[in-house]
Design an enzyme around this catalytic site. Structure first.
Site, mmCIF file in Angstrom:
data_model
loop_
_atom_site.group_PDB
_atom_site.id
_atom_site.type_symbol
_atom_site.label_atom_id
_atom_site.label_comp_id
_atom_site.label_asym_id
_atom_site.label_seq_id
_atom_site.Cartn_x
_atom_site.Cartn_y
_atom_site.Cartn_z
ATOM 1 N N HIS A 87 0.839 -1.209 0.000
ATOM 2 C CA HIS A 87 0.000 0.000 0.000
ATOM 3 C C HIS A 87 0.872 1.257 0.000
ATOM 4 C CE1 HIS A 87 -3.496 2.511 1.420
ATOM 5 N NE2 HIS A 87 -2.496 3.236 1.899
ATOM 6 N N GLU A 88 1.815 1.307 0.934
ATOM 7 C CA GLU A 88 2.653 2.497 1.046
ATOM 8 C C GLU A 88 3.584 2.661 -0.159
ATOM 9 O OE1 GLU A 88 2.005 4.701 3.144
ATOM 10 O OE2 GLU A 88 0.645 3.489 4.366
ATOM 11 N N HIS A 114 1.917 4.897 -2.672
ATOM 12 C CA HIS A 114 2.092 6.316 -2.353
ATOM 13 C C HIS A 114 3.515 6.780 -2.671
ATOM 14 C CE1 HIS A 114 -1.802 6.627 -0.570
ATOM 15 N NE2 HIS A 114 -1.535 5.901 0.497
#
Length: 430
Positions: free
Chosen positions: A20-21, A24
């Protein structure tokens, strides 16, 4: 084996958070935003290493993760990035704004998050949840097409000697009960139904729908019995049977008048093709959205199951501890190892789907809240351009931080309730 199942889930959880990170991080760097930190977990740092301008690390509590971007919020109206106020609400805003400018270095003036165009900020914030969605889809496809899933088949497990109204919840026939059409036709356990009234039946849902739609109709049923095809004839009865929803799932406590043959379908591991997998996943996404919308209404029952005498419903909210316990149970089940792996992967896929949907809620501090702020800024600026008015400038998301703290407080309370429920009265699969 129970502990091994928990360890497998924790590792999968960390991978999901890191993935997920990474969404980003990669898009932020793509658009030239400086990212001082990329961390998996919260609390004390267990391990870290600095590469280039970013510190990569793992923290002690595997309950989330984050990247820190320079300039998440714009300066205030006077161009200041830090100030103090006697108002507690205003103090929250100023604290958030100050934190966004920590470690500001010469040259960062053009590398701050808020200086990027709204569509770029939307991509950066959407990339994290989108990575969870991609991972969920990949894992679902792996299970559905690679391992297969347990479902009803077109093979006969048992034949009912009579037709019983299913809403009566009894298994014993009475003398007044009519003989079931399956018994009249001479159907036997282990028969595999090849076609129904001339229509090939490759899966249970197709066969079930054909039977339900044939009330009162005389039909020919072709079965494979020990390698030999036989044609059976019978008239489909009308009976009160369990209602099915649009995805073919039975609706608890709901019944309808429909066609009835009178046999129980055997269950087995069935591999899904691409089309069936897409349909299955679409139905599960719809179920997940419905569950998310129904979440507030489930809190009273969850509270009663935790602090009262109420039962823990199978579809009640479950947290990370509960999910870890389920994986531990899966590891102890007396099933083939392939199905244990499939259970782990399916649970992890569901977790990633939940992460995607949850993070897309348009509320700060979630990713969806930042996306909503960027979209609102784009709308304001485009309207000003059309109306030939001065550019209103970036939308100050920091002003919503008091609301974000309230939302975060609600999330924390809900998380603690789910945690208590998972410990005191956990969801069990065995």
């Amino acid at each position: 084996m129970f502990i091994l199942g928990i360890v497998v889930f924790v590792v999968g959880l960390l991978v999901s958070i890191a993935w997920h990170e990474l969404g980003h991080l990669s898009t932020a760097k793509l658009f030239g935003i400086r990212v001082p930190q990329y961390m998996v977990g919260f609390g004390p740092t267990v391990w870290s290493r600095k590469k280039g301008e970013t510190e990569y690390g793992i923290k002690g509590i595997p309950l989330g993760g984050y990247i820190r971007m320079i300039g998440m919020f714009p300066p205030d109206d006077q161009g200041r990035v830090s100030a103090r106020s006697t108002s507690p609400w205003r103090g929250m805003i100023e604290d958030a704004r100050s934190a966004a400018f920590e470690e500001l270095q010469p040259g960062d003036e053009t590398r701050m998050f808020y200086t990027r165009k709204p569509w770029k900020r939307v991509i950066v914030m959407f990339a994290g949840p989108f990575m969870n969605l991609i991972l969920a889809i990949g894992l679902f496809f792996t299970v559905l097409m690679g391992f297969g899933i347990q479902q009803q088949t077109t093979t006969v497990a048992s034949v009912s000697p009579c037709s019983i109204d299913q809403s009566q919840h009894r298994d014993t026939c009475k003398k007044s009960d009519p003989v079931s059409p399956a018994a009249q036709a001479g159907m036997k356990p282990h028969d595999r139904i090849v076609s129904f009234d001339g229509v090939p039946t490759k899966n249970w849902n197709t066969l079930s729908d054909l039977i339900r739609d044939s009330a009162g109709k005389q039909v020919a049923i072709v079965v494979d019995r020990k390698g030999q095809e036989l044609t059976l004839h019978t008239t489909i009865a009308t009976n009160r049977v369990a209602k099915k929803d649009s995805s073919g799932q039975y609706v608890q406590g709901k019944y309808v008048e429909a066609g009835f043959l009178g046999f129980s379908a055997a269950t087995g591991v069935v591999h899904q093709d691409f089309g069936q997998s897409v349909t299955w996943m679409t139905d599960r996404v719809g179920d997940a959205v419905d569950s998310l919308a129904a979440l507030p209404g489930k809190i009273p029952a969850l509270w009663d199951a935790t602090f009262g005498n109420g039962p823990r419903e199978p579809d009640s909210p479950m947290g990370i501890v509960g999910a870890a316990r389920v994986t531990g149970e899966i590891a102890t089940l007396d099933i083939p190892a392939s199905q244990q792996v499939a259970g782990f992967v399916m649970l992890l896929a569901g977790f990633n789907l939940s992460l995607f949907l949850f993070n897309m809620l348009p509320l700060l501090p979630l990713d969806g809240g930042h996306i909503a702020g960027a979209l609102w800024e784009a709308l304001r600026r485009n309207l000003a351009r059309v109306l030939r008015r001065p550019d209103p400038g970036p939308f100050d998301v920091a002003k919503l931080m008091p609301v974000a703290y309230v939302v975060a407080g609600i999330f924390v309370c809900f998380t603690l309730l789910v945690l208590a429920a998972d410990i005191v009265n956990p969801v069990k699969i065995s």
